[in-house]
Design an enzyme around this catalytic site. Structure first.
Site, PDB file in Angstrom:
ATOM      1  N   VAL A   1      -5.795   5.884   4.474  1.00  0.00           N
ATOM      2  CA  VAL A   1      -4.713   5.243   5.221  1.00  0.00           C
ATOM      3  C   VAL A   1      -3.986   6.258   6.105  1.00  0.00           C
ATOM      4  O   VAL A   1      -3.667   5.982   7.270  1.00  0.00           O
ATOM      5  CB  VAL A   1      -3.729   4.526   4.267  1.00  0.00           C
ATOM      6  CG1 VAL A   1      -2.593   3.874   5.059  1.00  0.00           C
ATOM      7  CG2 VAL A   1      -4.460   3.466   3.452  1.00  0.00           C
TER       8      VAL A   1
ATOM      9  N   ARG B   1      -5.310  19.771   0.803  1.00  0.00           N
ATOM     10  CA  ARG B   1      -6.698  20.136   1.068  1.00  0.00           C
ATOM     11  C   ARG B   1      -6.818  20.931   2.368  1.00  0.00           C
ATOM     12  O   ARG B   1      -5.885  20.994   3.169  1.00  0.00           O
ATOM     13  CB  ARG B   1      -7.547  18.853   1.125  1.00  0.00           C
ATOM     14  CG  ARG B   1      -7.638  18.173  -0.236  1.00  0.00           C
ATOM     15  CD  ARG B   1      -8.197  16.774  -0.116  1.00  0.00           C
ATOM     16  NE  ARG B   1      -7.293  15.901   0.630  1.00  0.00           N
ATOM     17  CZ  ARG B   1      -7.580  14.645   0.952  1.00  0.00           C
ATOM     18  NH1 ARG B   1      -8.744  14.131   0.623  1.00  0.00           N
ATOM     19  NH2 ARG B   1      -6.719  13.912   1.614  1.00  0.00           N
TER      20      ARG B   1
ATOM     21  N   LYS C   1       1.845   0.993  -3.423  1.00  0.00           N
ATOM     22  CA  LYS C   1       2.377  -0.109  -4.242  1.00  0.00           C
ATOM     23  C   LYS C   1       2.830   0.358  -5.617  1.00  0.00           C
ATOM     24  O   LYS C   1       3.799  -0.158  -6.169  1.00  0.00           O
ATOM     25  CB  LYS C   1       1.371  -1.230  -4.370  1.00  0.00           C
ATOM     26  CG  LYS C   1      -0.015  -0.762  -4.709  1.00  0.00           C
ATOM     27  CD  LYS C   1      -1.077  -1.755  -4.225  1.00  0.00           C
ATOM     28  CE  LYS C   1      -2.415  -1.063  -4.119  1.00  0.00           C
ATOM     29  NZ  LYS C   1      -2.725  -0.572  -2.781  1.00  0.00           N
TER      30      LYS C   1
ATOM     31  N   VAL D   1       1.680  -4.507   0.092  1.00  0.00           N
ATOM     32  CA  VAL D   1       1.155  -5.804  -0.343  1.00  0.00           C
ATOM     33  C   VAL D   1       0.414  -6.441   0.829  1.00  0.00           C
ATOM     34  O   VAL D   1       0.940  -6.479   1.944  1.00  0.00           O
ATOM     35  CB  VAL D   1       2.279  -6.757  -0.802  1.00  0.00           C
ATOM     36  CG1 VAL D   1       1.688  -8.054  -1.353  1.00  0.00           C
ATOM     37  CG2 VAL D   1       3.174  -6.098  -1.833  1.00  0.00           C
TER      38      VAL D   1
ATOM     39  N   GLY E   1     -17.963   0.398  -1.813  1.00  0.00           N
ATOM     40  CA  GLY E   1     -16.723   1.164  -1.692  1.00  0.00           C
ATOM     41  C   GLY E   1     -15.469   0.337  -1.902  1.00  0.00           C
ATOM     42  O   GLY E   1     -14.355   0.816  -1.676  1.00  0.00           O
TER      43      GLY E   1
ATOM     44  N   GLU F   1     -13.408   1.334  -7.323  1.00  0.00           N
ATOM     45  CA  GLU F   1     -13.561   2.723  -7.767  1.00  0.00           C
ATOM     46  C   GLU F   1     -14.815   2.843  -8.627  1.00  0.00           C
ATOM     47  O   GLU F   1     -15.079   1.985  -9.468  1.00  0.00           O
ATOM     48  CB  GLU F   1     -12.365   3.139  -8.633  1.00  0.00           C
ATOM     49  CG  GLU F   1     -11.036   3.164  -7.914  1.00  0.00           C
ATOM     50  CD  GLU F   1     -10.888   4.377  -7.009  1.00  0.00           C
ATOM     51  OE1 GLU F   1     -11.510   5.424  -7.300  1.00  0.00           O
ATOM     52  OE2 GLU F   1     -10.170   4.268  -6.004  1.00  0.00           O
TER      53      GLU F   1
ATOM     54  N   ASP G   1      -3.495  -3.643 -10.166  1.00  0.00           N
ATOM     55  CA  ASP G   1      -3.154  -3.578  -8.747  1.00  0.00           C
ATOM     56  C   ASP G   1      -2.424  -4.865  -8.316  1.00  0.00           C
ATOM     57  O   ASP G   1      -1.371  -4.818  -7.668  1.00  0.00           O
ATOM     58  CB  ASP G   1      -4.433  -3.393  -7.921  1.00  0.00           C
ATOM     59  CG  ASP G   1      -4.196  -3.492  -6.436  1.00  0.00           C
ATOM     60  OD1 ASP G   1      -3.742  -2.491  -5.843  1.00  0.00           O
ATOM     61  OD2 ASP G   1      -4.442  -4.570  -5.855  1.00  0.00           O
TER      62      ASP G   1
ATOM     63  N   LYS H   1       1.654  -5.583  -7.050  1.00  0.00           N
ATOM     64  CA  LYS H   1       1.993  -6.293  -5.812  1.00  0.00           C
ATOM     65  C   LYS H   1       2.908  -7.483  -6.097  1.00  0.00           C
ATOM     66  O   LYS H   1       3.892  -7.695  -5.374  1.00  0.00           O
ATOM     67  CB  LYS H   1       0.715  -6.743  -5.109  1.00  0.00           C
ATOM     68  CG  LYS H   1      -0.058  -5.555  -4.525  1.00  0.00           C
ATOM     69  CD  LYS H   1      -1.454  -5.964  -4.083  1.00  0.00           C
ATOM     70  CE  LYS H   1      -2.188  -4.804  -3.418  1.00  0.00           C
ATOM     71  NZ  LYS H   1      -3.632  -5.088  -3.260  1.00  0.00           N
TER      72      LYS H   1
ATOM     73  N   GLY I   1      -8.281  -1.931   3.853  1.00  0.00           N
ATOM     74  CA  GLY I   1      -8.991  -1.379   5.002  1.00  0.00           C
ATOM     75  C   GLY I   1      -8.125  -0.367   5.713  1.00  0.00           C
ATOM     76  O   GLY I   1      -6.914  -0.506   5.780  1.00  0.00           O
TER      77      GLY I   1
END
Lengths: 405, 405
Positions: B12, B44, B100, B127, B182, B185, B197, B201, B299
């Site tokens: 994201v 990283r 979330k 959400v 994908g 997990e 999850d 939400k 996405g």
């Protein structure tokens, strides 16, 4: 305490008063201060009303009161609403309206006027009734370029089409029922059934998407009067349902097209299941993909609640909202925004379907009429087919596009 | 020029950078000024990236730069995200997040902290991914009291359920496919398939609706692991489809209940047609009635575009947004928000369905197991039935509620 005025105490206007009173505490919290209706402008006599003291007949009384920060316009039409709204905005008052005809006709001008005078001009309730669409489009989708809109935006015709499909009613029977239930005008239901109401709504959404004013007059608009039960049944045998679709599209080359027309919607399409008086609007953002907003497209309290949400925004945000809620003035085009893209069609013909320039596959026949499929044709080709058929003593009675699944 | 920072350069976070660049002009117009990413915080190594110059490893660099007006948090989890977000808000920077877990756990506290420091704390992307829901709820529905929310809010499980229904896959097969694509997990798909999850939400939406913090720990949460193809087929023969539903309800007496559980959704219900990775959320307002928001629930670019829309709002509105986007802190309950309402059920049993305290109508059998309907029973009665069956050597294997049409 923020004082507001309501212009026009019809269905939506009286709903605004009711919503402001019933949810006063929540509205006060969200506006940052209580919101009170101080004046109601209406030419009719409300001296018997418990709120008689609020009524005035002269806009100057409202404009002379510095306490009034925002004005709700629920008169409808443009004859009175338009000059009144101009005067409110010129006085620096924000205006919140449900008046799609006014926004579709004078939107760019009124947005510029609002900005110039540090006021907000908001119209969430003009499309989708209470269903949020304008605010999500310009605010939540602010990081997106919007290239496509497809919606069922007229509840009356959607109710009628639902009755024609589910209960086999004719157009006339469905119209009579819609009139009986108060969904359609008794005197002249043309705004709904001829698609003018849907045309105004897609003009507003198209203007917001492309950034300049799109006039209803430039949007090819076809209503549902010519639909017969044969069309409905043929659609069903193709696993489709007929819906009055208002659409807008920006092509890859930047060209715009738009339209209002009954279309075959495949059962698997999100819009196919939208029945009765409900509305649903699909918006495609370049980052987001497709989103759909669904809800009741009309009704006193739903529409009024959207107007009141706009009042809260107007009080809080003022003219700043027009950084995103804005479009530029534009000249009316001297041509229509015709659809030049090829697609699949259903055509209803009389007198023969073979040997013409476009191949037709018969789907269903009744009383000497046949509904046929035509694949991969443009509107211009279908128009040419109609001419060709006439020359051979046949007739192309109706042509409906099919939406993709 | 408004400068922002991104914390966490994963899917994201990198999407936020991409959206800011690809739609820079539209974003600048709507924000009232250009928006530029000045820093990216990530532990990283990105020294090979074309944007290497933007990367920092120390939050203090960002906080020491007065040009930075807003910070995007896309680290995920709470271990680092929570203290970092606190520090950003304490410094007066607005924070926009897609996290979330953090909002569901610390939302009330972070909202109060933002308000205290004149900043905005926004989380539209937490959400529904890119689908607008938080902003429409608190802004467009500001004149409504929200008494009911029902949604498909986890795209991964919805994809799996769609595969189980359409292609007859088992839970394990559907999970493997979701992992391969994908969506789930690989290591531990529990957040999705066990409903955690979705629980976070609905906790966020419930908090916004009722005005005080609702903790995920107090929401009874059931996942989809136990579903078999017999359940799916039984649902189909009842003209229903199984969906993982996250729901919230305020009863007429003011009592609240909420849950996450697989439910039978009648084909005629708006949520039944929501397939694949799509999300849809139904919200009931007292003035507005039902509205549904539909779109992709996840996405990179959809979610990032919602974060960027929040950045625009944060830059424009600041803390004023929290007049409507707000809920109060609350203690964690020492009981669950159990559903006490009677409804219809489908129960899958082994060893007999007759002669128990609740009448069961068999629907479909396979391999010694039978799915039966039970009408008008509460969760407590179903639990008692399970005990009763066990005492008689039978077994109640799974119980699913049915939503109203």
């Amino acid at each position: 305490m923020a004082k507001i005025a309501i212009m026009g105490f019809g269905t939506v206007g009286s709903g605004v008063l009711e919503v402001c009173r019933r949810n006063a505490a929540a509205i006060a919290r969200r506006a940052g201060e209580p919101v009170e209706v101080k004046y109601i402008l209406d030419v009719r006599d409300f001296s018997d009303s418990p709120d008689a003291a609020l009524f005035v007949k002269d806009l100057d009384i409202i404009l002379a009161d510095p306490e009034v920060k925002a004005v709700v316009e629920t008169i409808g039409g443009t004859r009175f609403a338009y000059p009144y709204v101009r005067r409110c905005l010129e006085s620096g008052r924000s205006v919140c309206t449900s008046n799609k005809e006014m926004v579709a006709t004078y939107g760019a001008e009124l947005l510029a006027l609002a900005r110039e005078h540090g006021a907000a001009f908001l119209f969430e309730a003009s499309v989708g009734g209470g269903t949020p669409i304008i605010t999500p489009m310009h605010q939540c989708l602010a990081a997106n370029h919007i290239s496509r809109i497809e919606g069922i935006v007229n509840g009356t015709t959607n109710f009628m089409l639902t009755k024609m499909k589910r209960e086999g009613m004719s157009f006339d029977e469905a119209l009579r029922l819609a009139q009986k239930l108060g969904y359609a005008e008794t005197k002249d239901p043309g705004d709904d059934v001829d698609g003018r109401d849907a045309c105004r709504k897609i003009a507003i959404l198209a203007s917001l998407a492309c950034g300049h004013h799109v006039y209803p007059d430039n949007i090819p608009t076809r209503g549902i009067r010519e639909l017969t039960s044969l069309d409905v049944k043929a659609a069903e045998s193709l696993e489709c349902v007929i819906k009055l679709i208002a659409w807008y599209r920006e092509e890859a080359n930047g060209g715009l097209s738009a339209g209002v027309e009954p279309m075959l919607v495949p059962d698997t399409n999100q819009l196919a299941g939208v029945d009765d008086v409900f509305n649903a609007i699909l918006v495609k953002g370049d980052m987001l993909g497709d989103v759909v907003f669904y809800g009741k497209g009309a009704g006193k309290l739903p529409t009024a609640s959207a107007v009141v949400a706009d009042v809260i925004d107007a009080l809080k945000e003022g003219a700043a909202v027009h950084d995103s809620l804005f479009w530029q003035p534009a000249e009316k085009l001297d041509h229509m925004l015709e659809d030049k893209k090829p697609c699949s069609w259903c055509v209803r013909v009389r007198g023969g379907a073979y040997g013409f320039s476009l191949p037709m596959e018969p789907v269903r026949s009744e009383n000497g009429q046949t509904v046929c499929r035509v694949h991969n044709a443009t509107r211009a080709q279908i128009d040419a087919l109609a001419v060709e058929m006439k020359a051979r003593g046949c007739e192309l009675l109706l042509a409906l596009k099919q939406m993709p699944a």
